[in-house]
Scaffold this active site. Structure first.
Site, short mmCIF file in Angstrom:
data_model
loop_
_atom_site.label_atom_id
_atom_site.label_comp_id
_atom_site.label_asym_id
_atom_site.label_seq_id
_atom_site.Cartn_x
_atom_site.Cartn_y
_atom_site.Cartn_z
N HIS A 142 22.35 57.50 1.13
CA HIS A 142 23.19 56.51 1.04
C HIS A 142 23.83 56.03 1.91
CE1 HIS A 142 26.53 58.67 -0.35
NE2 HIS A 142 26.90 57.75 0.13
N ASP A 172 20.11 62.22 -3.64
CA ASP A 172 21.17 61.25 -2.53
C ASP A 172 20.81 62.06 -1.11
OD1 ASP A 172 22.26 59.16 -1.36
OD2 ASP A 172 24.03 59.83 -2.94
N SER A 246 31.39 61.73 2.54
CA SER A 246 29.95 61.59 1.84
C SER A 246 29.31 62.40 3.25
CB SER A 246 28.99 60.55 1.80
OG SER A 246 30.14 59.39 0.44
N GLY A 302 6.36 65.42 -19.01
CA GLY A 302 5.79 63.92 -19.31
C GLY A 302 6.44 64.09 -20.66
N ILE A 305 13.10 62.89 -24.12
CA ILE A 305 13.35 63.61 -24.76
C ILE A 305 15.45 63.44 -25.05
CG2 ILE A 305 13.02 65.53 -24.01
CD1 ILE A 305 15.84 65.68 -21.43
#
Length: 520
Positions: A142, A172, A246, A302, A305
């Site tokens: 970001h 990220d 960040s 796949g 849940i």
């Protein structure tokens, strides 16, 4: 403090009550090393490998909403010296013509905008760190997202143009590369799994664009899920992290990277001592794949849940309480279905790792090599079973599995006594009424009584009942028969598989006795 008086000599001799030693009732003291006298020797070694990152893009692109690291003037007490300092600092760095910029302010690198070229402005200020002497730099996605120019500022104020190697928005993480005439200082990765709550940590970064700044704190918590993605496993720290930090590193006391500072919790936008870092053991593998291949390959099972609750565990006869990840849907043609994993299975262990709760499973699967054959232990039909699954590669977007259209008989709605539900068949009229797709099947819920068990579990009219106690149902009569059979067996709970607007989920419903006339 006064001591209690001894008992009189004439008192009858009574055997004294045995008192356990203090060590048996109180925790033993733990030897604690003293706090470091100074972090300065460690900081001197680490600072040269931590960089400031500045990005820019054309003004026509406009601001990107929700970016936490866009330049923003910090708030200072009115009239304080810092108020004017911050205002002057940020105004000097605004592009010509921007609000608050001084008249005739120069453009970047001391030049005004060239004739005919679009004006540019700083779009993001962040941090990063060098992990290889050749110039490989790690930061947050970001920080550089959408930028068309990235500059890296070293500790000695040398500015280098950076090339974006690759990014992984799911975690990220971004990898940059810079060219330099000499090998660059770098910092080593550490083992984030060894970081304990209470350990000292250092955060180094570029808060508010002020340049290299060091803060210290401790590991406040481990395994935080902050709803940023399916692989959340953040380290929480109280080392001050602000906008601009960040992408910067979180160090242990050996000078090893144990996290990438990524997010903060703050109603005000400034540090309140709740910061979050991506663990190095997750970041390191992602960064390596990005640097070597330009993308991340993750294992894929796949399945859809959901969390195993105490009531679901009870309905499945699980011993030892709620644990694992409940398979709400095994997608057709996916690795899980090919290995024999079914709806209603509870995954207890995957590739010899315990699945403590639902959100543990996606992270373990993603970190497993594509194509690997791994053992999976599931809870099924009241016992554990071991299956072997060959993992696929996680696609960019999961394609929903198709189902075969099936029209249920046109039966009249039936009331499920004690549950507050009325159910009916999937007629053309019901499909139109609830806007159901042609391929959907099951038994449709036509009414939900207020304050009923069904309403409390957020079942809605238009939801579909697919299974009861892991058995497929296709008609209202089958639903009613299954419920009555469970009541006769003395079961207190029935496990429904419900399909609604948010997808499939298992819902446990208490089987209250049906309403009826009182016995005479």
């Amino acid at each position: 403090m006064a001591q209690p008086a001894s008992p009189p000599a004439a008192a009858p001799a009574t055997p004294p009550v045995a008192t356990p030693p203090a060590a048996a009732v109180a925790p033993l003291p733990v030897p604690m090393p003293g706090a470091p006298e100074s972090f300065a020797p460690l900081v001197r070694r680490l600072l040269p490998a931590v960089v400031n990152i500045s990005t820019s893009q054309g003004t026509n692109a406009g601001p990107r909403p929700g970016r936490p690291d866009a330049p923003e003037t910090p708030q200072a007490p009115p009239g304080s010296p810092f108020e004017e300092f911050f205002r002057d600092f940020f105004n000097r760095n605004r592009p010509p013509g921007a609000p608050g910029a001084p008249p005739g302010a120069p453009g970047q690198q001391g030049e005004g905008p060239r004739q005919g070229a679009p004006s540019r402005r700083a779009q993001s200020l962040g941090s990063g760190f060098i992990v290889d002497a050749s110039g490989i730099i790690i930061t947050n996605n970001h920080v550089i997202d959408g930028a068309d120019e990235i500059n890296v500022i070293l500790q000695d104020n040398t500015t280098l143009r950076a090339t974006l190697v690759a990014t992984d928005p799911r975690t990220d993480i971004a990898v940059l590369r810079v060219q330099h005439t000499a090998p660059l200082p770098f910092v080593p990765w550490g083992d984030s799994d060894t970081a304990l709550v209470g350990d000292w940590v250092l955060a180094i970064g570029n808060p508010f664009g002020l340049g290299g700044t060091v803060t210290a704190g401790i590991v406040s918590a481990r395994g935080r899920d902050i709803r940023q993605g399916p692989f959340d496993d953040f380290i929480q720290t109280d080392a001050a992290i602000n906008r601009g930090n960040s992408g910067g590193p979180l160090f242990n006391m050996r000078g090893e990277i144990i996290g990438i500072n990524t997010a903060i919790y703050s109603p005000s936008g400034g540090s309140i001592g709740i910061g979050f870092s991506i663990p190095s053991n997750l970041a390191r593998g992602v960064a390596r794949q990005l640097a070597e291949g330009g993308r991340v390959r993750r294992g894929w099972l796949g399945v859809n849940i959901q969390q195993v609750t105490d009531e679901i565990a009870e309905s499945l006869g699980m011993r030892g309480g709620a644990r694992g990840a409940l398979i709400a849907r095994a997608q057709e043609g996916a690795p899980a279905a090919a290995a024999g994993i079914r709806n209603g299975d509870v995954v207890l262990r995957f590739n010899n790792q315990e699945v403590r709760e639902m959100r543990t499973l996606p992270r373990i699967v993603a970190e497993t090599a594509v194509g690997a054959q791994v053992p999976v232990i599931v809870w099924r039909d009241g016992k554990e079973e071991t299956l072997t699954v060959t993992l696929g590669e996680l696609p960019n977007e999961t394609t929903p599995a198709s189902t075969t259209p099936q029209q249920a008989p046109a039966d009249r709605p039936i009331e499920l006594s004690g549950l507050g539900l009325k159910v009916g068949s999937l007629t053309a009229e019901q499909r139109e009424r609830f806007r159901l797709r042609p391929e959907q099947r099951g038994v449709v819920v036509t009414e939900v009584a207020a304050n009923s068990p069904g309403a409390e579990r957020e079942i809605r009219a238009g939801d579909l009942i697919l299974e009861i106690q892991q058995e497929r149902v296709n008609t209202p009569q089958e639903v009613q028969e299954r419920i009555e059979r469970l009541r006769r067996q003395g079961r207190a709970t029935a496990l429904f598989l419900i399909e609604g607007a948010q997808g499939q989920r298992f819902v446990p419903l208490r089987l209250a006795p049906p309403r009826g006339p009182a016995p005479g």
